[in-house]
Design a protein around this motif. Structure first.
Motif, PDB file in Angstrom:
ATOM      1  N   SER A   1      18.518  57.180  26.204  1.00 46.84           N
ATOM      2  CA  SER A   1      18.843  56.680  24.860  1.00 46.84           C
ATOM      3  C   SER A   1      20.064  57.389  24.300  1.00 46.84           C
ATOM      4  O   SER A   1      20.939  56.761  23.696  1.00 46.84           O
TER       5      SER A   1
ATOM      6  N   PRO B   1      19.600  54.441  15.567  1.00 45.73           N
ATOM      7  CA  PRO B   1      19.666  53.654  16.811  1.00 45.73           C
ATOM      8  C   PRO B   1      19.122  54.383  18.032  1.00 45.73           C
ATOM      9  O   PRO B   1      18.552  53.761  18.933  1.00 45.73           O
TER      10      PRO B   1
ATOM     11  N   GLU C   1      15.905  52.985  20.266  1.00 46.99           N
ATOM     12  CA  GLU C   1      15.871  52.780  21.712  1.00 46.99           C
ATOM     13  C   GLU C   1      14.750  53.571  22.350  1.00 46.99           C
ATOM     14  O   GLU C   1      14.093  53.103  23.295  1.00 46.99           O
TER      15      GLU C   1
ATOM     16  N   GLN D   1      23.557  55.377  23.498  1.00 43.31           N
ATOM     17  CA  GLN D   1      23.926  55.167  22.096  1.00 43.31           C
ATOM     18  C   GLN D   1      25.144  55.954  21.652  1.00 43.31           C
ATOM     19  O   GLN D   1      25.932  55.457  20.847  1.00 43.31           O
TER      20      GLN D   1
END
Length: 751
Positions: free
Chosen positions: A395, A678, A682, A399
């Motif tokens: 993640s 975000p 995720e 990101q």
């Protein structure tokens, strides 16, 4: 006369030599016996992940299990004849688990069938009887090792765990007369020379196992007459003082099998794990032959660098095993076809979660571990979840490039299970293999709005006069600091909303209402409550504390929000679950601490209602769009000039803390919602979400509040906001404006 004098002189010299050798032998006997009995070798602290556990209805995807099986180096086969294998059939997995000494005790190899449906385990049955199981666990992944001062790694095993075929093969190649000589064998030297001439290569050694052991433990490799004489004398002493089985067990645990980066692999236990990913009991004939082949020269016979060379020697050893009736012809032919080593996954000893292991080492130094643990070995069982760790790392990797092109943007992630007060995954750098500064535990950063739930909790305690519908002012204000400067707090959007409800102020993370509320409950009260919540670093008792001027690490933030995830109780979070020695004797078992109350259960429920509002309709509403209303609670955090981006979220099972920022504390131009959220999203999309329980505890009940004034009104009013609150005893004559209506004399007459 000269001859007689010479003989006397020689006799005296011989006597002096004998006396000297006698005293030297006595000295060696005393010192060597003590050292061999108590200081043979240093064992590693082997650090294990949590065992992957299968329980009906547990959130677990088939793809996740397959990934972990590959990390554990299980092989996909059609017959499951050997442990350490699996077979897939649609949405079912049949697994033949290896035997393993868990922290709770040893468990034998076992076959099971696990069924999956809708991202969960739908059933577990044992094979072949089909008996339903409530719980089944795999042998855990080796996370890493903590080595002794010598940088040597070994996993101690008792001789009773070493297969007889491996013992016989080693003795066949290295010391056929081991159980018959006294530590030194002239016949072994002659036999080895003859075997080497016939084979046209070195297939047998002349030194006994005892001599090899002495050389490895106490002597240099210098090829001198004195060293060889010393070796022989020490071998005779050890053979006299200790049993053959003690010597053989020590040999199996001391023998050198090569290097893994900067550490030395010692002992058959760790070698079998390193090369084959299995315990020594599970070794097959071809694997035993390969390990015996390596003994001759671990660098020269390195199977990863010189596979053809090693295969040739392994096959030669297999031929000798067949010739000596240690193998049948079918077993011999099958062994020749075996691959040299299994495909390498993450290497045993390669730390693929170095920041988590660093925290394990920190906790280990704080526990009451026996000082001589390196002699008996240490097995450290942690809460580490490889699936969660991989998700966290992926993640961050996915990101951060989307959020900023700057390579200076850094990240930290902590994933915890509040119910067990455990840390299951930890990322301390955007490059997860980067060893050094661990931002998850060491980066002290201002937390911004993450401090607000503590303020709202103080206000919502019974008797304080506040409730979720209380109207707060969102208007410009000025405060004088201790040094006389004037502080004018502002909202992150630079706007003021006038008046709004306490619930909305929390959900929308409005700064000015939080400052007003913080000044109302008092800065000393905030400091006291933060201290009760486990904050042991300096807390500035200034007005700006209300907007998070305190510096905390992501791990401290995780513990702070663990209070809200666990009914208002503070408990310290840990990575270590249990400790045993290498033989499985347990001397530490962690029980999740009871902790102590920071906020009562009712106040905690009110704050959690507001934190669910953050996700449902506030700064974290992107999570509600992904996972549904009331599935998660959480809070964003943004510091001055957008230097830090925080988001903390939790469901019924896990709590995730994410921080983004730069080490030089320069602005990153990301809020908690645009930066850290975000990454959280995720993580949960891969972990799965188990929705929070939303039933408020007694005596809370759903009450109606006037949207503008915040006063309690009847439940049947058309315009209202509903929140859980302490019971409200409303007079019947209160109208929907919250006003008390005066009744006429006629209404009073018929009352």
């Amino acid at each position: 006369m000269p001859m007689r004098f010479l003989l006397k002189t020689l006799a005296k010299l011989a006597l002096a030599v004998i006396i000297t050798l006698g005293f030297y032998a006595i000295y060696l006997d005393s010192s060597l016996t003590k050292r061999f009995a108590s200081e043979r070798y240093q064992a590693s602290a082997i650090v294990y992940a949590r065992p992957l556990t299968f329980e009906p209805s547990a959130p677990l995807r088939l793809s996740q299990v397959l990934a972990e099986l590959q990390q554990l180096r299980y092989l996909e086969t059609s017959d499951l004849a050997q442990s350490g294998t699996y077979r897939r059939n649609g949405n079912q997995l049949e697994i033949h688990r290896r035997p393993f000494d868990f922290a709770s005790g040893p468990e034998m190899a076992q076959r099971v069938r696990v069924s999956f449906a809708n991202g969960r385990v739908s059933g577990v049955v044992s094979l072949p009887d089909g008996r339903p199981l409530n719980r089944f666990q795999l042998d855990p992944l080796v996370l890493g090792q903590v080595t002794g001062d010598k940088g040597e790694d070994r996993l101690l095993v008792g001789l009773e765990r070493v297969p007889n075929l491996l013992i016989e093969t080693l003795l066949l190649i290295e010391d056929r007369d081991f159980y018959h000589h006294a530590g030194v064998s002239l016949s072994s030297i002659g036999r080895a020379a003859l075997a080497n001439i016939v084979a046209m290569e070195t297939v047998q050694g002349g030194s006994t196992l005892t001599q090899q052991l002495v050389k490895n433990l106490y002597l240099t490799r210098a090829q001198t007459l004195w060293r060889k004489a010393n070796e022989a004398l020490m071998a005779l002493i050890i053979d006299f003082r200790f049993s053959k089985n003690e010597i053989l067990e020590t040999y199996f645990n001391e023998i050198y099998f090569g290097q893994d980066g900067g550490r030395a692999i010692h002992g058959i236990g760790l070698a079998s794990r390193f090369y084959f990913g299995k315990s020594v009991e599970e070794l097959k004939p071809a694997e035993m032959a390969m390990l015996v082949a390596i003994v001759k020269g671990p660098s020269y016979y390195n199977p990863h660098r010189y596979p053809e060379r090693v295969k040739q020697r392994r096959d030669m050893i297999l031929q000798l095993m067949f010739a000596e009736d240690l193998l049948s012809q079918p077993a011999y032919l099958a062994a020749l076809d075996e691959p040299l080593v299994v495909p390498k996954g993450p290497r045993v000893g390669q730390t693929w979660a170095p920041h988590y292991l660093a925290q394990v080492k920190t906790e280990l130094s704080q526990l009451n571990v026996p000082k001589d643990w390196a002699q008996q070995g240490l097995r450290v069982f942690t809460y580490f979840d490889p699936l969660a760790q991989k998700i966290a790392e992926t993640s961050v990797a996915n990101q951060l490039p989307r959020l900023s092109e700057a390579q200076e943007l850094q990240a930290a992630v902590v994933i915890a299970e509040p119910e067990h007060a455990s840390v299951v995954a930890l990322v301390g750098d955007r490059k997860p293999q980067q060893v050094g500064f661990n931002r998850a535990t060491m980066a002290m950063r201002q937390v911004g709005s993450l401090i607000k739930p503590t303020i709202y909790g103080l206000a919502l305690e019974q008797g304080s006069g506040y409730h979720l519908g209380t109207i707060l002012e969102d208007r410009p204000m000025e405060l004088q600091e201790a040094d006389g400067t004037i502080w004018s707090p502002n909202n992150y959007d630079g706007e003021f909303r006038g008046s709004l409800m306490l619930y909305d102020a929390l959900a929308q993370s409005r700064n000015v209402p939080a400052v007003r509320l913080g000044m109302s409950v008092g800065i000393p009260a905030i400091v006291t409550r933060l201290t009760a919540a486990g904050i042991d670093t300096p807390i500035p008792a200034v007005p700006s504390l209300t907007l998070g001027s305190v510096e905390l690490s992501p791990l401290q933030v995780t513990e702070l929000y663990g209070v809200w995830a666990q009914q208002g109780r503070y408990r310290s979070f840990a990575t270590i679950q249990a400790l045993t020695d290498h033989r499985g004797i347990e001397f530490y078992q962690r029980r999740p601490p009871a902790g102590y109350e920071v906020f009562d259960e009712v106040t905690t429920a009110l704050v959690n209602y507001g934190l669910r509002g953050v996700v449902n309709e506030g700064t974290g509403k992107a999570l509600a769009q992904l996972f549904g209303v009331d599935a998660l609670a959480g809070k964003s955090g943004t510091t001055n000039d957008y230097r830090d981006s925080w988001f903390v979220a939790y469901d019924q099972d896990k709590l995730v803390t994410v921080w983004l920022g730069r080490d030089d504390n320069q602005p990153i131009h990301l809020t908690g919602s645009s930066g850290a959220l975000p990454v959280v999203a995720e993580i949960y999309s891969q972990l799965g979400v188990r929705a929070l329980a939303t039933q408020p505890p007694e005596p809370l009940q759903l009450s109606a509040f006037h949207p503008q004034t915040g006063v309690v009104i009847p439940l049947d009013c058309p315009e209202q906001r509903r929140f859980p609150a302490y019971p409200q005893n409303l007079p019947e004559q209160v109208n929907c404006e919250g006003e008390l209506e005066e009744r006429s004399w006629w209404e009073k007459l018929f009352d």
